[in-house]
Design a protein around this motif. Structure first.
Motif, PDB file in Angstrom:
ATOM      1  N   GLY A 258    -124.917 -11.651 -61.655  1.00 15.78           N
ATOM      2  CA  GLY A 258    -123.729 -12.482 -61.762  1.00 15.78           C
ATOM      3  C   GLY A 258    -123.752 -13.613 -60.747  1.00 15.78           C
ATOM      4  O   GLY A 258    -124.832 -14.069 -60.315  1.00 15.78           O
ATOM      5  N   ASP A 282    -115.362 -15.293 -58.964  1.00 14.31           N
ATOM      6  CA  ASP A 282    -116.050 -15.951 -60.072  1.00 14.31           C
ATOM      7  C   ASP A 282    -116.680 -14.963 -61.051  1.00 14.31           C
ATOM      8  O   ASP A 282    -117.126 -15.354 -62.133  1.00 14.31           O
ATOM      9  CB  ASP A 282    -117.152 -16.873 -59.535  1.00 14.31           C
ATOM     10  N   PRO A 284    -116.803 -11.616 -63.637  1.00 13.21           N
ATOM     11  CA  PRO A 284    -115.877 -10.929 -64.543  1.00 13.21           C
ATOM     12  C   PRO A 284    -115.423  -9.610 -63.929  1.00 13.21           C
ATOM     13  O   PRO A 284    -116.187  -8.952 -63.212  1.00 13.21           O
ATOM     14  CB  PRO A 284    -116.718 -10.699 -65.803  1.00 13.21           C
ATOM     15  N   ALA A 285    -114.186  -9.228 -64.199  1.00 15.41           N
ATOM     16  CA  ALA A 285    -113.681  -7.956 -63.677  1.00 15.41           C
ATOM     17  C   ALA A 285    -114.395  -6.810 -64.374  1.00 15.41           C
ATOM     18  O   ALA A 285    -114.674  -6.872 -65.578  1.00 15.41           O
ATOM     19  CB  ALA A 285    -112.182  -7.867 -63.915  1.00 15.41           C
ATOM     20  N   GLU A 287    -115.020  -3.321 -66.299  1.00 17.52           N
ATOM     21  CA  GLU A 287    -114.192  -2.553 -67.225  1.00 17.52           C
ATOM     22  C   GLU A 287    -113.626  -1.341 -66.508  1.00 17.52           C
ATOM     23  O   GLU A 287    -114.281  -0.764 -65.621  1.00 17.52           O
ATOM     24  CB  GLU A 287    -115.017  -2.118 -68.438  1.00 17.52           C
TER      25      GLU A 287
END
Length: 292
Positions: A258, A282, A284-285, A287
């Motif tokens: 990432g 920046d 993604p969170a 899951e």
């Protein structure tokens, strides 16, 4: 010709549930099947039962070919004998479906060493041992000019991919299987072998009683994709983890690089916090963990 006509498969943990459904589906499409089941309870205790025999009888009654195997798949030598049984009985081996496993769910702080060892052994070593011996056979075949279009389908889980509260041991083992799948796909590809994993969702002994399973898919809903992945046609698909939930198929992305920042020098501890927080902002969170 049927999708799997002339192919020889091993399915571990095939006496009940998802494994049974896999064995029946492969046989329905023409494969000769070694039906492996050790005959244990949900917690891995020997019951003295032989559910593999009823599956073999069902396959034979439908005009298919199958044979019983009661090996402990995490026993290295027994796994070797299982692979040899397929070769000696049916003339070779083309497909290995690693499915066997059991659960001993417990919160992490209540998990005993014995529970940890038992679950990791059956899932992770129980994938490694058959895969190791099958892989060695396929390597020998390839080097002898008899390369087979071999297929391995491993069994991970959403618990291993996203985590699951109360299943630390099971989640760790299933995450390990996903990692094993990626490495095996690269190492065995040179011998004509593809290696993929599925993450099935179904109403089985493992899920019933843990939560409401009334809306969950049936075990056999997971098997058509296994049959296709086992086919010669699937030769261009490898190193993938695929979740199946009823009629929904999801290709899992897994870990990937990432946001990053290269300082070009060693970081000082006080500078790490602000830099890492910007990168996390920046990214993604993740899951949510099942049960969180």
């Amino acid at each position: 010709m049927s999708l799997l006509e002339g192919r020889v498969a091993i399915v571990t943990g095939a006496g009940r549930g998802i494994g049974r459904a896999h064995a029946l589906e492969l046989a329905r499409h023409g494969a000769a099947v070694v039906v492996n089941d050790y005959g244990v309870s949900l917690a891995g205790e020997d019951t003295g039962e032989t559910p593999a025999e009823s599956v073999v009888a069902e396959i034979e009654a439908a005009g298919g070919q199958a044979v019983v195997n009661r090996a402990d798949v995490a026993d290295f030598e027994a796994a070797s004998d299982m692979v040899r049984q397929a070769i000696d009985t049916f003339g070779g081996l083309d497909v290995l479906v690693n499915n066997a496993g059991f659960v001993r769910d417990r919160m992490l702080v209540n998990t005993s060493e014995e529970e940890w060892d038992a679950v990791v052994r059956v899932h992770l070593k129980g994938h490694f041992a058959p895969l190791r011996h099958a892989g060695a056979y396929w390597r020998t075949e390839s080097k002898s000019g008899r390369e087979r279009s071999a297929r391995v389908i491993n069994t991970s889980s959403g618990a291993g991919l996203q985590g699951s509260v109360g299943q630390a041991t099971y989640s760790a083992a299933k995450a390990g299987i996903a990692g094993l799948t990626l490495v095996a796909a690269q190492e065995l590809g040179r011998y004509g072998v593809t290696v993929n994993a599925i993450a099935p969702v179904a109403r089985t002994r493992m899920t019933e009683g843990a939560f409401d399973t009334s809306a969950m898919a049936l075990p056999e809903d997971n098997s058509p994709i296994v049959a296709w992945l086992a086919s010669v046609e699937a030769g261009d698909v490898t190193g993938r983890v695929i979740e199946i939930e009823g009629g929904k198929i999801t290709v899992e992305n897994g870990w990937s690089h990432g946001p990053a920042r290269d300082l070009g020098a060693r970081w000082s501890a006080p500078d790490v916090g602000p830099a890492l927080r910007r990168l996390l902002a920046d990214a993604p969170a993740p899951e949510p963990v099942y049960g969180a």
